[in-house]
Design a protein around this motif. Sequence first.
Motif, PDB file in Angstrom:
ATOM      1  N   VAL A 515      76.049  92.793  80.835  1.00  0.00           N
ATOM      2  CA  VAL A 515      75.928  91.398  80.393  1.00  0.00           C
ATOM      3  C   VAL A 515      77.115  90.600  80.918  1.00  0.00           C
ATOM      4  O   VAL A 515      78.271  90.978  80.727  1.00  0.00           O
ATOM      5  CB  VAL A 515      75.875  91.309  78.848  1.00  0.00           C
ATOM      6  N   THR A 516      76.819  89.496  81.585  1.00  0.00           N
ATOM      7  CA  THR A 516      77.869  88.578  82.031  1.00  0.00           C
ATOM      8  C   THR A 516      78.217  87.647  80.883  1.00  0.00           C
ATOM      9  O   THR A 516      77.330  87.229  80.129  1.00  0.00           O
ATOM     10  CB  THR A 516      77.378  87.759  83.241  1.00  0.00           C
ATOM     11  N   TYR A 517      79.496  87.329  80.737  1.00  0.00           N
ATOM     12  CA  TYR A 517      79.899  86.484  79.613  1.00  0.00           C
ATOM     13  C   TYR A 517      80.989  85.506  80.043  1.00  0.00           C
ATOM     14  O   TYR A 517      81.656  85.677  81.062  1.00  0.00           O
ATOM     15  CB  TYR A 517      80.382  87.331  78.433  1.00  0.00           C
ATOM     16  N   ASN A 518      81.176  84.486  79.226  1.00  0.00           N
ATOM     17  CA  ASN A 518      82.208  83.488  79.467  1.00  0.00           C
ATOM     18  C   ASN A 518      82.743  83.029  78.110  1.00  0.00           C
ATOM     19  O   ASN A 518      81.963  82.657  77.231  1.00  0.00           O
ATOM     20  CB  ASN A 518      81.619  82.298  80.239  1.00  0.00           C
ATOM     21  N   GLY A 519      84.033  83.095  77.929  1.00  0.00           N
ATOM     22  CA  GLY A 519      84.656  82.544  76.732  1.00  0.00           C
ATOM     23  C   GLY A 519      84.918  81.064  76.961  1.00  0.00           C
ATOM     24  O   GLY A 519      85.566  80.691  77.953  1.00  0.00           O
ATOM     25  N   VAL A 520      84.427  80.191  76.065  1.00  0.00           N
ATOM     26  CA  VAL A 520      84.460  78.749  76.316  1.00  0.00           C
ATOM     27  C   VAL A 520      84.907  77.986  75.072  1.00  0.00           C
ATOM     28  O   VAL A 520      84.888  78.512  73.959  1.00  0.00           O
ATOM     29  CB  VAL A 520      83.067  78.225  76.757  1.00  0.00           C
ATOM     30  N   SER A 521      85.274  76.743  75.291  1.00  0.00           N
ATOM     31  CA  SER A 521      85.579  75.856  74.164  1.00  0.00           C
ATOM     32  C   SER A 521      84.282  75.201  73.687  1.00  0.00           C
ATOM     33  O   SER A 521      83.274  75.209  74.410  1.00  0.00           O
ATOM     34  CB  SER A 521      86.597  74.800  74.587  1.00  0.00           C
ATOM     35  N   PRO A 522      84.256  74.611  72.487  1.00  0.00           N
ATOM     36  CA  PRO A 522      83.001  74.088  71.916  1.00  0.00           C
ATOM     37  C   PRO A 522      82.334  72.978  72.737  1.00  0.00           C
ATOM     38  O   PRO A 522      81.149  72.706  72.567  1.00  0.00           O
ATOM     39  CB  PRO A 522      83.453  73.540  70.551  1.00  0.00           C
ATOM     40  N   ASP A 537      74.578  74.189  68.895  1.00  0.00           N
ATOM     41  CA  ASP A 537      75.755  74.346  69.742  1.00  0.00           C
ATOM     42  C   ASP A 537      76.895  74.925  68.893  1.00  0.00           C
ATOM     43  O   ASP A 537      76.783  75.034  67.667  1.00  0.00           O
ATOM     44  CB  ASP A 537      76.138  72.980  70.325  1.00  0.00           C
ATOM     45  N   PHE A 538      78.006  75.268  69.551  1.00  0.00           N
ATOM     46  CA  PHE A 538      79.173  75.728  68.807  1.00  0.00           C
ATOM     47  C   PHE A 538      79.766  74.578  67.982  1.00  0.00           C
ATOM     48  O   PHE A 538      79.688  73.407  68.371  1.00  0.00           O
ATOM     49  CB  PHE A 538      80.249  76.252  69.765  1.00  0.00           C
ATOM     50  N   GLY A 580      72.479  80.161  68.962  1.00  0.00           N
ATOM     51  CA  GLY A 580      71.754  79.270  69.864  1.00  0.00           C
ATOM     52  C   GLY A 580      71.278  80.002  71.099  1.00  0.00           C
ATOM     53  O   GLY A 580      71.769  81.087  71.439  1.00  0.00           O
ATOM     54  N   ILE A 581      70.278  79.414  71.750  1.00  0.00           N
ATOM     55  CA  ILE A 581      69.751  79.956  73.010  1.00  0.00           C
ATOM     56  C   ILE A 581      69.691  78.814  74.020  1.00  0.00           C
ATOM     57  O   ILE A 581      69.127  77.749  73.740  1.00  0.00           O
ATOM     58  CB  ILE A 581      68.343  80.563  72.819  1.00  0.00           C
ATOM     59  N   VAL A 582      70.303  79.024  75.201  1.00  0.00           N
ATOM     60  CA  VAL A 582      70.257  78.012  76.261  1.00  0.00           C
ATOM     61  C   VAL A 582      69.272  78.454  77.343  1.00  0.00           C
ATOM     62  O   VAL A 582      68.999  79.655  77.499  1.00  0.00           O
ATOM     63  CB  VAL A 582      71.647  77.775  76.902  1.00  0.00           C
ATOM     64  N   PRO A 596      70.898  88.309  82.195  1.00  0.00           N
ATOM     65  CA  PRO A 596      71.451  88.304  80.838  1.00  0.00           C
ATOM     66  C   PRO A 596      72.864  87.723  80.794  1.00  0.00           C
ATOM     67  O   PRO A 596      73.734  88.099  81.581  1.00  0.00           O
ATOM     68  CB  PRO A 596      71.444  89.787  80.463  1.00  0.00           C
ATOM     69  N   PHE A 597      73.064  86.809  79.864  1.00  0.00           N
ATOM     70  CA  PHE A 597      74.336  86.097  79.797  1.00  0.00           C
ATOM     71  C   PHE A 597      74.589  85.646  78.363  1.00  0.00           C
ATOM     72  O   PHE A 597      73.652  85.321  77.632  1.00  0.00           O
ATOM     73  CB  PHE A 597      74.269  84.866  80.718  1.00  0.00           C
ATOM     74  N   LEU A 598      75.881  85.608  77.978  1.00  0.00           N
ATOM     75  CA  LEU A 598      76.206  85.043  76.665  1.00  0.00           C
ATOM     76  C   LEU A 598      77.533  84.302  76.703  1.00  0.00           C
ATOM     77  O   LEU A 598      78.393  84.555  77.550  1.00  0.00           O
ATOM     78  CB  LEU A 598      76.200  86.109  75.576  1.00  0.00           C
ATOM     79  N   LEU A 599      77.649  83.360  75.786  1.00  0.00           N
ATOM     80  CA  LEU A 599      78.853  82.541  75.635  1.00  0.00           C
ATOM     81  C   LEU A 599      79.543  82.894  74.324  1.00  0.00           C
ATOM     82  O   LEU A 599      78.889  82.982  73.276  1.00  0.00           O
ATOM     83  CB  LEU A 599      78.496  81.059  75.626  1.00  0.00           C
ATOM     84  N   TYR A 600      80.847  83.127  74.403  1.00  0.00           N
ATOM     85  CA  TYR A 600      81.669  83.288  73.206  1.00  0.00           C
ATOM     86  C   TYR A 600      82.373  81.964  72.918  1.00  0.00           C
ATOM     87  O   TYR A 600      82.844  81.293  73.853  1.00  0.00           O
ATOM     88  CB  TYR A 600      82.743  84.357  73.418  1.00  0.00           C
ATOM     89  N   SER A 601      82.463  81.599  71.642  1.00  0.00           N
ATOM     90  CA  SER A 601      83.262  80.433  71.273  1.00  0.00           C
ATOM     91  C   SER A 601      84.703  80.895  71.157  1.00  0.00           C
ATOM     92  O   SER A 601      85.238  81.097  70.075  1.00  0.00           O
ATOM     93  CB  SER A 601      82.781  79.849  69.938  1.00  0.00           C
ATOM     94  N   ASN A 602      85.301  81.085  72.322  1.00  0.00           N
ATOM     95  CA  ASN A 602      86.626  81.692  72.352  1.00  0.00           C
ATOM     96  C   ASN A 602      87.299  81.328  73.665  1.00  0.00           C
ATOM     97  O   ASN A 602      86.970  81.886  74.704  1.00  0.00           O
ATOM     98  CB  ASN A 602      86.498  83.217  72.222  1.00  0.00           C
TER      99      ASN A 602
END
Length: 784
Positions: A515-522, A537-538, A580-582, A596-602
């Motif tokens: 799984v590819t992921y990205n830690g992002v701001s809200p 959304d976050f 959420g699902i984008v 497959p991909f996910l975003l962390y609120s981090n």
Amino acid sequence: MLRSYFNIALRHLRKNRGYSLLNIAGLATGIVCAALIGLWIEAELTYNHDIPGYKNLYLVRENQTYDGKTDTYRATPGPMAKALPGDIPGIAKTARSGGNSRELFSDGKKTMNINGCYADANLMSMLSLQLVHGNAATAFQQLNSLVISEEMATDFFGKQDPVGKTLKVNNGNDYMITGVFKAPPENGSFQFQWLAPFDIEEGRQAWLRRWDANGIQTYVQLQPTADLAVINRQLKGYLATKGDISTECFLQAMDDWHLYDQYTDGKLSGGRIQYVRLFSLIAGIILLIACINFMNLATANSEKRAREVGVRKVMGAGKGRLLLQFMAESVLMAYVAVGVALLALLVVLPLFNAVVGKQLSLDLFNPLHIVLLLLIGLITGVVAGSYPALYLSSFNPVGALKQLKARGGSAAGFIRRGLVVTQFTVSIVLIISTVIVYQQIHHVKSRNLGFEKDRLISVVLQGELGKHFDALVHDLRQTGLVADAALSQSPMLNIWYNMGGYSWKGMDPSKDVLVTYNGVSPQYIHTMNMRLVAGRDFYEDARADSNSVIINQSMAAQMGAEGRVGGIIRHSNRAYNIVGIVGDFLYNNMYVNGAPFLLYSNAEYPGYISVRFKQDADISKALAQTEKIFTRYNPAYPFEYAFTDVEFTKFFNEEALTGKLAGIFASLAIFISCLGLFGLAAYTAERRTKEIGIRKVMGASVAGLTGLLSREFMKLVAVSCLLAFPAAWWLMNNWLNEYAYRITISWWIFIIAGILAMLIALATVSYQALKAALANPVKSLRAE
């Protein structure tokens, strides 16, 4: 005797200037094409060859298998480099590298962002890096050391020896300069302006000490007697001896890094070598087209030389002697064409360099280049002159003196027509290929990316920007020109982080999904204009979503019933709520569909800030305002940015290069073919002078006569179209099959290419046809 042959050849060239110019122009154009492609191919095949020990240098690569699919990576664990020499016999040296880094350097007066690399000291000796100041063996004895290029040394210190002086890095620690090196070869994989000890990076990031985390490159130098196959067998299961790691490793030779870098399901499947082969074929074909021109014009001109052949045969000249004479003429013309081509190369090479993005040069002091040019001239002359020489030398002396053979050579006429058809078939295939390549590029560029790439910039996070991010965003919004801004670990198009080990309710325990992921701001989803298809959304307060993730549709499909808002996904004994699902969006590879991909609120370890400008904002004003605000919060660092749409275009560099080169060489192939067609039209018009005169006297119109003379050539081009269409479809369909997201080849492309070829051919022959049709019939009938 040879001198006599060349004297006769020179007299023949002077006597038939028009015929000679057409032949030399065609051959010279073909040689220029072959030379340009040859220089490009030489640069590709000799990539990294300026490094003396390149044959013993290797890169450790990994095959990682998830859910039955194997992907090949350059990233390896941090501890591997130090452990390998002691664990596997035959490995002489190893070195770690963190890849390209861009850091801020300052001497108190001047400040610059410069590209370089954190690496082990061994890398300098492995690459045979030449130090003009300092000693490579002791360069990294202390932690905050720095080895810089001559260019960087000149920028900061002029002509002084900078060893022992210091530069401040990222407005933090002072680094002592312990060496100055000559810049690495341009035609190579390593392009850096500075080197610093890799231990600095290891001290900053604890995960670099783990065997189960990949993120750096490991380079290996083998002993001269080492057996690569034996080492690869030992490497295959090497990581399994360091922990519960199923990844398999192997060594890839430095000579293969550039040309053989495409792997499918863990096995080598190609790379840039495919383009080398393709353009080698095109170079050969264009040179052959030029030779075909020569054959056509020489056999068409045979009528004028029939009596010469007859007289020589009556005077005792044998077939062999005549054959040598005509071959000498052909080779002489080929070498004249080589001379013309060399002059043309001096003009067009800078333009060609701009197209291919290289600094190619024709080094006439290079023995290889001299030999190749001499061989091109000889081979071109022999190939081009072989059939005309055999044809002319075979004339029966009686028939030749009566001009029976020359006029009645139906076999020669058939071969001439066949050669014209061959020329135009190749030209039409190249035209169709060019159109389809550009269609495919446009097709992918215009697809729905799942986010909006326009009016979006990314800025590398440096200095104090992360600490002041909330204030920075507030001020950016206040300008009225910025829609939003967000932090992220990776830029939008190149998301580097991925992991296995995810699980969820109902998951097959025997499977593992990468799984590819990205830690992002809200603010991320809003900044990217991504589409939220379900959930929310976050929250603005990132801490409130510390156990929340947003997944994409492909991840939701992978998770089945649990891939929904409210579902739970686990990793490293921690549960995350799906809030959420984008919609699926494209990253890393523009030719595939969602992965497959996910975003962390981090945004704990952010690397980039993305800024979205408003739709109606003036870009130049928006950039100026953005620079002011960034400089206010980060005054020690220059404001550097990249437009996402420009970075997106770079994904298609190879395809765009293929399209450009195919278009250029298609145009040149058409030009060469038209030169031959022009000469054949002149020959046809001359041969039918009396017939045209009689037809005009009998009342034939200029339009009718023009059509009569052009019809034969139009038939040949029509036959070329019939042959070119299936060949082009087969060739381009195979090329398109390499892409998961591709166009369907449209029938209208073939029709347009055929019409274009017909119009070009018609324009070429119409001048000679009109000239013959407008001639005074009295003069035509009086002509001998």
